[in-house]
Design a protein around this motif. Structure first.
Motif, short mmCIF file in Angstrom:
data_model
loop_
_atom_site.label_atom_id
_atom_site.label_comp_id
_atom_site.label_asym_id
_atom_site.label_seq_id
_atom_site.Cartn_x
_atom_site.Cartn_y
_atom_site.Cartn_z
N HIS A 128 2.16 -3.05 8.37
CA HIS A 128 2.41 -1.62 8.54
C HIS A 128 3.77 -1.47 9.22
N LEU A 140 1.43 1.40 4.97
CA LEU A 140 2.38 1.18 3.88
C LEU A 140 1.75 1.24 2.49
N LEU A 160 7.52 7.55 1.09
CA LEU A 160 6.81 6.27 1.20
C LEU A 160 7.40 5.26 0.22
N ARG A 164 9.13 1.78 1.30
CA ARG A 164 8.65 0.52 0.73
C ARG A 164 9.75 -0.20 -0.03
N LEU A 172 3.44 -6.16 0.27
CA LEU A 172 3.00 -4.87 0.77
C LEU A 172 1.61 -4.53 0.23
N LEU A 175 0.03 0.36 -3.44
CA LEU A 175 0.41 1.76 -3.31
C LEU A 175 -0.78 2.61 -3.75
#
Length: 177
Positions: A128, A140, A160, A164, A172, A175
């Motif tokens: 995060h 994230l 966001l 990213r 990550l 999404l």
């Protein structure tokens, strides 16, 4: 308390704890991770499920017991590896997020977000992003913004995605927006 460890004065308790924890530090430190007295204290509070470290002073915790309690403890979570820092020209934090009284208002635009590997607390996502001046943590995956564990709002999808996109060489979370 054991007969050979009779302690009367509170300062004796403190001095004995310090002596025992220093011995434990030597045994629990490795070539790759140097354990600190704060690490020992925090780990003992966690392992013994205490509300605060004050209770440690009045417990019988000789070095051998500390070592036994913490021999398999993962101290690396107290020393997260810095992954990257992202600086943005303009703020992506929604204007309705409350500002801390400690925040400097002279900072009009840019923001710095920091990402760590092995963060002690994987909440709200792993990894995060931390915005320390605003005391915010960003998930994230979905852009939710937290202060402590209270959700305060959410980043716009485009912000966001921008954040990213600036984070390189890091896996990550998926999404979600």
């Amino acid at each position: 308390m054991a007969k050979d460890r009779i302690v009367q004065d509170p300062s004796d308790w403190i001095n004995q704890y310090i002596k025992d924890s220093e011995e434990a530090i030597q045994k629990l430190s490795t070539d790759s991770l140097s354990v600190t007295s704060d690490d020992i204290q925090n780990a003992l509070v966690e392992v013994l499920d205490l509300n605060s470290s004050t209770g440690l002073l009045y417990m019988e915790l000789p070095a051998e017991k500390i070592i036994c309690l913490l021999s398999s403890f993962d101290f690396s979570k107290y020393h997260p590896e810095f992954i990257c820092e992202v600086t943005l020209e303009e703020s992506i934090v929604p204007s309705d997020i409350p500002v801390l009284l400690t925040e400097q208002t002279i900072r009009a635009g840019g923001e710095i977000w920091m990402i760590h590997k092995n963060d002690a607390d994987p909440f709200p996502s792993s990894p995060h992003a931390h915005n320390y001046p605003k005391n915010l943590v960003a998930h994230l995956g979905n852009g939710e913004l937290y202060r402590k564990r209270e959700i305060l709002g959410k980043l716009k999808k485009k912000d966001l995605v921008l954040l990213r996109g600036l984070i390189k060489n890091v896996n990550l979370p998926t999404l979600e927006v």
